[in-house]
Design a protein around this motif. Sequence first.
Motif, PDB file in Angstrom:
ATOM      1  N   CYS A 190       0.855  -1.192   0.000  1.00 36.21           N
ATOM      2  CA  CYS A 190       0.000   0.000   0.000  1.00 36.21           C
ATOM      3  C   CYS A 190       0.894   1.246   0.000  1.00 36.21           C
ATOM      4  CB  CYS A 190      -0.908  -0.012   1.226  1.00 36.21           C
ATOM      5  SG  CYS A 190      -1.821   1.512   1.467  1.00 36.21           S
ATOM      6  N   CYS A 196       0.410   3.748   3.343  1.00 36.10           N
ATOM      7  CA  CYS A 196       1.000   3.437   4.657  1.00 36.10           C
ATOM      8  C   CYS A 196       2.312   2.683   4.504  1.00 36.10           C
ATOM      9  CB  CYS A 196       0.022   2.617   5.485  1.00 36.10           C
ATOM     10  SG  CYS A 196      -0.382   1.022   4.719  1.00 36.10           S
ATOM     11  N   CYS A 207      -5.004   2.126   8.342  1.00 31.89           N
ATOM     12  CA  CYS A 207      -4.873   2.868   7.091  1.00 31.89           C
ATOM     13  C   CYS A 207      -6.188   2.814   6.316  1.00 31.89           C
ATOM     14  CB  CYS A 207      -3.738   2.274   6.263  1.00 31.89           C
ATOM     15  SG  CYS A 207      -3.689   2.881   4.574  1.00 31.89           S
ATOM     16  N   ALA A 242      -6.643   3.542   3.171  1.00 29.67           N
ATOM     17  CA  ALA A 242      -6.492   3.122   1.769  1.00 29.67           C
ATOM     18  C   ALA A 242      -6.547   1.599   1.628  1.00 29.67           C
ATOM     19  CB  ALA A 242      -5.182   3.658   1.207  1.00 29.67           C
ATOM     20  N   CYS A 243      -5.970   0.882   2.593  1.00 27.70           N
ATOM     21  CA  CYS A 243      -5.912  -0.585   2.480  1.00 27.70           C
ATOM     22  C   CYS A 243      -6.717  -1.255   3.582  1.00 27.70           C
ATOM     23  CB  CYS A 243      -4.461  -1.054   2.520  1.00 27.70           C
ATOM     24  SG  CYS A 243      -3.636  -0.622   4.074  1.00 27.70           S
TER      25      CYS A 243
HETATM   26 ZN   LIG Z   1      -2.392   1.208   3.624  1.00 23.24          ZN
END
Ligand SMILES: [Zn+2]
Length: 373
Positions: free
Chosen positions: A166, A169, A188, A190-191
Motif C-alpha cells: 500500500c 501506509c 490505514c 487506503a488498504c
Molecule cells: Zn495502507
Amino acid sequence: MSQDYYELLGVGRQASPDDLKKAFRKLAMQHHPDRNRDNKDAEKKFKEINHAYDILKDPEKRAAYDRYGPAAFEGGAGPNGPGGPFQGQGFDFGSVFGDVFEEMFGAGRGRGNRGDQRGQDLRFNLEITLEQAYGGTEATVRVPSSVTCESCRGSGAEAGSKPQQCPTCHGRGRLRVQQGFFTIERPCHACHGAGQVIDKPCRTCAGQGRVRREKTLKVNIPAGVEDGTRIRLSGEGEAGQRGGPAGDLYVFLSVRRHQLFEREGADIHCRVPISMVQATLGSNIEVPTLDGKMARVNIPAGAQGGHQFRLRGKGMPIMRSTQHGDMYIEINVETPTNLTAKQKELLKEFENAGKTSPTSEGFFSKVKEMFGG
Ligand SMILES: [Zn+2]
Ligand SMILES: [Zn+2]
C-alpha cells in the motif's frame, strides 16, 4: 490436571457461586496470558482455573464433580482429550477471555482491531436426541460460511497480478495521525489495515479472497454430552480475509426433551404407570432403557405410588470415564376407571372385608391429633 478444583480456586467445598466467581476473577487476572507474556506456566494455570471454574459455576456439573471427582470431566485420549476438538465441558477460551478482557482493558479490543485478517468464529446450533447423547454420534452439519477463493488462492488479486504494498501506509497497515498534542495510530484508510492494495481484484471473489459457500462438516459428539455443551472445530469458521487464518466453528448442542425419560445430570428418571392390582399383589414389569433394551423391575406386593426403584448403571454415560449414572423408575399407581357394576360391587365387598390402607391410618391419626389436641 488432577488437582482439586476447589483447591485450584482457593475456596472451600461450601463456597457460594459468588465466592467462586470472586476467587476465579482474582486468579484469572493474575494469570492472564496478556499479563504474563511468554510464560507457559501462567498460561497453563490460566487454563486450569478456567476449566475448574467452568465446572463449578454450573450447579449440575458441580454436583457431578462432588460425586465423581474430576474423573467426570477429564482423562482419556481421543476426541475428548486435551488439545482435541472437544474443549471439555464447554470450555471456551474465547468467552472467558472476552469476559475478563473487557474488565481489564476496556471493551473494543477484539480480534478485528489488531489489523489481522482472521476470519470470524461461527456458531452453529445443533439439536440432538437423548438417545444420541447417550450413545454419542457423528453428526453431519451444513454450515453457511465463507471459504478461501480458489481462483486467487485467497490473495484477492486476479491471476497474473499480485497484491502491491500500500503506497499510503507503505505496507504498515496503520497511519500516524496528529491529534492535539498526541500522535495516535489509526488503521490505514487506503488498504483498511491490510498493508496491501490490489490493482486488479480477482473476478471470482471481487478481491475479498474468499467466497460464500455452504460447508459440510462431520462433528464427533461424545457419549454423555449435556445440553449446552460446546464443541470447537478449530479453523472451521469463516475463512480469513486475503488469505488470513480461518476462525473457529463452535457447535452448540441442545438435547431434545424425551417423551419418556427425564435427565438429571447423569441420572435418568422415568415414571411408569402400573395398575392398582399390580401394585397390590406385586408384579414383574418391563421398562425401556436408553440402550434400546428392556429391563425387568420387580414390584413387590404392597408397593406404594411414588416409590422409586433404582436400576444401577442404566443412566447416562459420564464423559471421560467408564461410569454411568443410574436410572430411577417411579411407579405411578393408577386408579381404575370405567368400572362395570360387577367390579364396583367387588370393590365395595373388598373395602368392607378389612383394613388395607397402611398410610391413611397414620395420616388420619395425625389429623385427629391436630384437631383433637
Ligand atoms: Zn495502507
Ligand atoms: Zn479470488
